[in-house]
Design an enzyme around this catalytic site. Structure first.
Site, mmCIF file in Angstrom:
data_model
loop_
_atom_site.group_PDB
_atom_site.id
_atom_site.type_symbol
_atom_site.label_atom_id
_atom_site.label_comp_id
_atom_site.label_asym_id
_atom_site.label_seq_id
_atom_site.Cartn_x
_atom_site.Cartn_y
_atom_site.Cartn_z
ATOM 1 N N HIS A 31 -7.096 -1.461 6.970
ATOM 2 C CA HIS A 31 -7.522 -1.881 8.157
ATOM 3 C C HIS A 31 -9.364 -1.417 8.219
ATOM 4 O O HIS A 31 -9.675 -0.873 9.274
ATOM 5 C CB HIS A 31 -6.881 -1.069 9.342
ATOM 6 C CG HIS A 31 -5.595 -1.972 9.523
ATOM 7 N ND1 HIS A 31 -5.423 -3.138 10.400
ATOM 8 C CD2 HIS A 31 -4.162 -1.447 9.148
ATOM 9 C CE1 HIS A 31 -4.154 -3.609 10.169
ATOM 10 N NE2 HIS A 31 -3.482 -2.715 9.441
ATOM 11 N N THR A 32 -9.841 -1.261 7.326
ATOM 12 C CA THR A 32 -11.337 -0.951 7.063
ATOM 13 C C THR A 32 -12.107 -2.153 7.010
ATOM 14 O O THR A 32 -12.916 -2.316 7.118
ATOM 15 C CB THR A 32 -11.483 -0.029 5.956
ATOM 16 O OG1 THR A 32 -10.721 -0.483 4.966
ATOM 17 C CG2 THR A 32 -10.937 1.292 6.193
ATOM 18 N N GLY A 112 7.563 -12.409 2.228
ATOM 19 C CA GLY A 112 7.660 -11.381 3.255
ATOM 20 C C GLY A 112 7.374 -9.915 2.807
ATOM 21 O O GLY A 112 7.800 -9.003 3.614
ATOM 22 N N LEU A 115 2.642 -9.048 0.456
ATOM 23 C CA LEU A 115 1.867 -9.129 -0.818
ATOM 24 C C LEU A 115 0.873 -10.191 -0.769
ATOM 25 O O LEU A 115 0.215 -10.646 -1.726
ATOM 26 C CB LEU A 115 2.445 -9.343 -1.898
ATOM 27 C CG LEU A 115 3.519 -8.064 -2.252
ATOM 28 C CD1 LEU A 115 4.359 -8.069 -3.459
ATOM 29 C CD2 LEU A 115 2.883 -6.667 -2.096
ATOM 30 N N ASP A 162 -7.746 -9.491 1.328
ATOM 31 C CA ASP A 162 -6.739 -10.166 0.449
ATOM 32 C C ASP A 162 -7.373 -11.295 -0.216
ATOM 33 O O ASP A 162 -7.007 -11.644 -1.566
ATOM 34 C CB ASP A 162 -5.477 -10.844 1.427
ATOM 35 C CG ASP A 162 -5.134 -9.821 2.394
ATOM 36 O OD1 ASP A 162 -5.451 -8.488 2.257
ATOM 37 O OD2 ASP A 162 -4.565 -10.071 3.564
ATOM 38 N N TYR A 214 -2.076 -6.805 15.334
ATOM 39 C CA TYR A 214 -3.309 -6.748 14.201
ATOM 40 C C TYR A 214 -4.486 -7.221 15.066
ATOM 41 O O TYR A 214 -5.519 -6.405 15.142
ATOM 42 C CB TYR A 214 -2.965 -7.911 13.204
ATOM 43 C CG TYR A 214 -4.087 -7.877 12.314
ATOM 44 C CD1 TYR A 214 -3.952 -7.117 10.902
ATOM 45 C CD2 TYR A 214 -5.175 -8.850 12.179
ATOM 46 C CE1 TYR A 214 -5.212 -7.084 10.119
ATOM 47 C CE2 TYR A 214 -6.313 -8.692 11.402
ATOM 48 C CZ TYR A 214 -6.219 -7.985 10.100
ATOM 49 O OH TYR A 214 -7.088 -7.793 9.306
HETATM 50 C C1 GLA Z 1 -3.892 -7.588 6.287
HETATM 51 C C2 GLA Z 1 -5.306 -8.457 6.423
HETATM 52 C C3 GLA Z 1 -6.529 -7.873 5.865
HETATM 53 C C4 GLA Z 1 -6.803 -6.543 6.182
HETATM 54 C C5 GLA Z 1 -5.149 -5.590 5.886
HETATM 55 C C6 GLA Z 1 -5.255 -4.449 6.318
HETATM 56 O O1 GLA Z 1 -3.485 -7.802 5.011
HETATM 57 O O2 GLA Z 1 -5.055 -9.771 5.968
HETATM 58 O O3 GLA Z 1 -7.697 -8.524 5.931
HETATM 59 O O4 GLA Z 1 -7.002 -6.150 7.244
HETATM 60 O O5 GLA Z 1 -4.300 -6.421 6.772
HETATM 61 O O6 GLA Z 1 -5.795 -3.367 5.566
#
Ligand code: GLA
Length: 372
Positions: A31-32, A112, A115, A162, A214
């Site tokens: 979450h950075t 689920g 990943l 991701d 989120y």
């Molecule tokens: C999800 C989001 C990423 C990131 C993570 C938390 O995977 O797609 O962009 O924010 O959560 O680190």
């Protein structure tokens, strides 16, 4: 190759390009990304393979080997539904550079498990189209385009982590990414040389509130940054001073984001010093911060992390967005069985359904697959 055979069966002709893009786990830096901070994910050995031939008539046909049947056919992008939105979103973001395509995708990212199968799907399709159309986009540009598809077309306000991990990952390395400058470096991660292995503990749960929460976390961070007069939480240099200006949830969120950025840098320092075994403490600290300050964990993740450490893991944490999905545990190879037993027993005692265990080995990012 079955994706190519399926393409020939569905569309009578061979695909022009075939690309594979992987899912990811995040070692640390959670979450950075949408706070302009630091992340350290790596690509995993599972992903999506996309076989693609561009068209010129605006028609999009999409088939997935995971949901067999006839290809879904769209004459306009807004007709797409469900998982096809991740594919069509990529075409939509390419604008006039593309005018339809025939596509078959084949994926093996455990569903689920958190990943990032969706990032793998976007990046595989974007990379294959980029290649087929000779657009000359770089891997980072493809990651950004894929993120934009997810933000603006699918409607999930994710950060860049991701897609960047999927597009830029390298075998045997984690990807250190500065999510503001987008400068990245591949950091060698040879756990085996230190007698360690990274175990993915897939809780197999996905709590429904994940997407709403989120977006809420992201909004809280943006609101806190505004109150602190900084462009993003990445810019907070005086944590104690910042905390005095905030209250309630925003205070907790800032505490997590600022300390998590420090943990990423500390972990890289340890890797550079060859002190790989020592990174476990940072994984544990990250988990506690995500659980208590950012409040994105889940009972299944907490139990997995605690039981893994009890069973002999050097450290463990939830990975990804949270509210389910997977945890990762850094485990001395000779303790793997004991860690798995400890987690399975704890799940059984709590009445949770059995978790799934997967080995996490840093794999190669998006690449072209040669078809004979
Ligand atoms: C999800 C989001 C990423 C990131 C993570 C938390 O995977 O797609 O962009 O924010 O959560 O680190």
């Amino acid at each position: 190759m079955r994706v190519v055979e399926a393409f020939r069966d569905a569309y009578a002709g061979s695909p022009q390009t075939v690309w594979h893009a992987p899912g990811r786990v995040n070692l640390i830096g959670e979450h950075t990304d949408y706070n302009d901070g630091f992340v350290l994910p790596f690509a995993v050995p599972w992903g999506v393979t996309a076989a693609v031939t561009p068209r010129t008539d605006g028609v999009v046909r999409v088939l997935s080997l995971q949901s067999p049947g006839e290809p879904a056919t769209f004459t306009s992008y807004d007709q797409s539904k469900g998982w096809t939105r991740y594919v069509v979103g990529v075409l939509a973001m390419m604008g006039e550079a593309v005018s339809g395509a025939d596509i078959v995708v084949d994926g093996d990212v455990p569903q689920g498990a958190g990943l990032s199968s969706s990032a793998a799907l976007e990046v595989a399709v974007a990379s294959a189209l980029n290649d087929a159309l000779g657009l000359g986009m770089t891997p980072m540009e493809l990651a950004l385009l894929s993120q934009k598809a997810e933000n603006d077309f699918v409607g999930m306000p994710c950060g860049i982590m991701d897609q960047a991990a999927s597009a830029l990952g390298q075998e045997g390395h984690a990807l250190f990414l500065d999510c503001r400058s987008l400068a990245s470096r591949n950091i060698p991660l040879d756990l085996g040389a230190h007698g360690l292995s990274m175990l993915i503990i897939d809780t197999q749960v996905h709590h429904e509130l994940a997407d709403g929460e989120y977006a809420k976390r992201r909004a809280e961070c943006e609101s806190a940054a505004r109150k602190l007069g900084v462009a993003a939480l990445r810019d907070v240099t005086d944590l104690a001073g910042a905390l005095q200006q905030l209250q309630g949830d925003e205070r907790k969120r800032v505490m997590h984001v600022v300390t998590e950025n420090h943990r990423v840098e500390a972990l890289i320092g340890l890797l550079r010093a060859g002190a790989v075994t020592e990174i476990g403490a940072l994984l544990n600290a990250s988990h506690l911060s995500l659980r208590d300050q950012y409040e994105v964990s889940a009972p299944e993740l907490d139990v997995a992390v605690e039981a893994a450490v009890r069973g002999g893991a050097r450290g463990a944490r939830m990975t990804g967005g949270g509210f389910g999905g997977s945890a990762i545990a850094l485990v001395p190879v000779e303790r793997l069985d004991s860690v798995k037993e400890s987690v399975s027993r704890a799940y059984d005692e709590r009445g949770f359904s059995a978790p799934r265990f997967l080995p996490a080995v840093p794999a190669k990012g998006a690449h072209r697959v040669e078809v004979s």
